[in-house]
Design a protein around this motif. Structure first.
Motif, PDB file in Angstrom:
ATOM      1  N   ARG A 292       0.832  -1.208   0.000  1.00  0.00           N
ATOM      2  CA  ARG A 292       0.000   0.000   0.000  1.00  0.00           C
ATOM      3  C   ARG A 292       0.867   1.260   0.000  1.00  0.00           C
ATOM      4  N   TRP A 397      -8.446  -0.334   0.350  1.00  0.00           N
ATOM      5  CA  TRP A 397      -7.483  -0.855   1.326  1.00  0.00           C
ATOM      6  C   TRP A 397      -8.119  -1.092   2.688  1.00  0.00           C
ATOM      7  N   VAL A 431      -2.422  -2.815  -8.168  1.00  0.00           N
ATOM      8  CA  VAL A 431      -2.641  -2.029  -6.954  1.00  0.00           C
ATOM      9  C   VAL A 431      -2.856  -0.566  -7.330  1.00  0.00           C
ATOM     10  N   GLY A 435      -6.666   1.031  -3.271  1.00  0.00           N
ATOM     11  CA  GLY A 435      -6.990  -0.360  -3.012  1.00  0.00           C
ATOM     12  C   GLY A 435      -6.284  -1.343  -3.930  1.00  0.00           C
TER      13      GLY A 435
END
Length: 525
Positions: A292, A397, A431, A435
């Protein structure tokens, strides 16, 4: 090379010999089952019903009623498709397979089918895994329109860095034609070798890039589409605020509104600088957090694929507690080592370790080799009554941990109930700053006489878990016929009505890919 009528790719590339022995040995260590092999039938022996329609003389030369041709166009390439083919279960086959040579042929085919109420199934490479090319209906004859003859790059604009390309071109042939100009589309889905530009556009395919240019949408400059009501051709522009985008109407429309025949596509120069590394994590949550951080950093890696521990072990041979993150950067303009170095700093902030020198060979190479062989290995497992299939989604996420737990539990419970203990794996294919796109795999022992029903139960359980936990029913596999129940629940009601209205306006006879995205009207004659 000889294309397989029943499974993936080329017959000559099928899993056999030592590769098959090693694959079955790994499966025996994970699941129980007899692993008895089964051979595909000869299409000529299937007793397919005679075609219900005959083309007019002007179109007869475009149409094939050959049993192998019809059988090869009856299903896509999902696990359930492969199993049905292996069992000779072809309940729905096209009456004819038509191959137009140019748009005039296609227009004539649409006119004939619209006038006679014959269903038209637009067909690129046939790599659908959601029932998108299957004539799954009994109330009307069907003609599959295979666009493989429309396979040329018609024009290249090197100044704007774009090209006008026919929709039937397969991935490798497209890149061959762009290579002399030093350009590339650089869209490499797993089906690249056996899928077409038109198929990518009609299903909103996800490709090579894990970030930034993830979907084929991002590469479209304009589209040309033949519909039963006329030709829709958008203007070439880098961007426009002139109302809703005409291209967006057809991107992802899966052949229900018209047949995409050409597109102006944005191109790139071929990469000259590359850097890559594999990062190992002891904890999966930390690996997710690192991924992330990279997705939100603005570094835009070309590859940012997180494999969980099971996925890493099965497909790279790496034993690690939390997972392996595969990173790669590339550019045609400048060195990218600094970007990789910064991404590795972010990984180390979350406990990641680099066991090999950045850019060195290791897990990434093993993954790429395994990735290209996966569909062939899936077919080999299907022949041995092993359930081996994938499903994918995307979520924000903040919802990932909950979704991952729910989907994993739903898959394990369903496998336990219908097949026995199995294995669930997960990786990120793409990615975004907000999210990931998780891609799950399942492996379980099956029964030869019940494989399709077993998979359908597992698929339904997983799809319910995805829908209940904030995911999309598909990130890049499309809707087709298999995802319709969950797609209908996901899309807003007013949009569903607008899509149905567009369908009625562009395809008033309702012949284009009936049952996909919207309900099919009754046959019109």
């Amino acid at each position: 090379m000889t294309r397989s009528w029943w499974g993936w790719g080329n017959v000559e590339d099928a899993v056999r010999g030592e590769e098959l022995d090693a694959l079955l040995s790994r499966v025996r260590a994970l699941t129980s089952g007899e692993l008895t092999g089964h051979e595909p039938p000869d299409p000529a022996s299937l007793g397919l019903p005679a075609p219900r329609v005959s083309p007019p003389d002007a179109l007869a030369g475009l149409c094939s009623a050959d049993p192998a041709d019809r059988a090869g166009h009856a299903h896509g390439k999902a696990f359930r498709d492969v199993v049905r083919n292996l069992r000779g279960d072809l309940r729905h086959v096209p009456d004819l397979v038509a191959r137009p040579r140019h748009e005039r042929d296609l227009a004539a085919l649409l006119d004939w089918c619209s006038g006679e109420g014959i269903a038209v199934i637009p067909y690129g490479g046939g790599s659908s895994v959601v029932g998108g090319v299957e004539p799954r209906f009994d109330d009307r004859p069907a003609v599959t329109v295979d666009l493989e003859r429309l396979d040329r790059v018609l024009e290249v604009d090197p100044v704007s860095r774009a090209a006008r390309i026919q929709a039937g071109v397969y991935g490798p042939h497209l890149e061959e034609q762009l290579r002399p100009d030093g350009l590339t589309l650089r869209h490499f889905p797993q089906s690249f070798e056996f899928s077409t530009l038109g198929g990518w556009l009609a299903t909103r395919s996800g490709g090579h890039y894990a970030t930034l240019y993830t979907h084929i949408d991002d590469m479209v400059e304009s589209l040309r589409v033949l519909t039963p009501s006329g030709v829709s051709e958008s203007r070439r522009l880098p961007g426009s605020g002139a109302g809703p985008s005409p291209d967006r109407l057809f991107l992802g429309s899966e052949g229900i509104l018209g047949v995409i025949t050409e597109a102006w596509m944005r191109l790139q120069r071929r990469p000259e600088w590359r850097a890559r590394a594999s990062v190992h994590f002891a904890d999966h949550a930390a690996a997710v957090a690192a991924t992330r951080a990279i997705a939100q950093s603005g570094l835009h890696p070309a590859n940012c694929r997180l494999l969980d521990a099971s996925e890493a072990l099965i497909n790279t041979g790496v034993a690690v507690g939390g997972g392996v993150l595969l990173l790669a950067f590339e550019s045609a303009d400048h060195p990218v080592q600094a970007s990789l170095d910064r991404a590795l700093e972010l990984c180390r902030d979350h406990g990641g370790e680099v066991p090999e020198r950045p850019g060195g060979r290791g897990a990434g190479d093993a993954w790429r080799s395994s990735f290209l062989r996966m569909p062939y290995q899936r077919d080999a497992l299907a022949r041995h009554a092993v359930i081996a299939e994938t499903f994918e989604t995307a979520c924000t996420w903040d919802r990932f941990a909950e979704l991952h737990a729910a989907v994993t539990e739903a898959a394990r419970t369903a496998m336990r109930e219908v097949a026995g203990e199995g294995v669930v794996t997960c990786r990120f294919t793409h990615v975004y700053p907000d999210g990931p796109a998780p891609y799950f795999g399942v492996y379980a022992p099956g029964r030869w006489d019940g494989l399709v029903a077993q998979w359908d139960e597992i698929k339904a359980a997983v799809s319910e878990a995805i829908a209940a936990n904030g995911g999309t029913i598909t990130h890049h596999h499309a809707v087709g016929r298999d995802h319709r129940p969950w797609y209908d629940r996901q899309r807003p009601g007013p949009f569903a009505a607008a899509l149905a209205a567009a369908k009625n306006a562009l395809d008033p006879s309702g012949v284009l890919n009936p049952g996909v995205l919207v309900d099919a009207p009754g046959p019109a004659r």
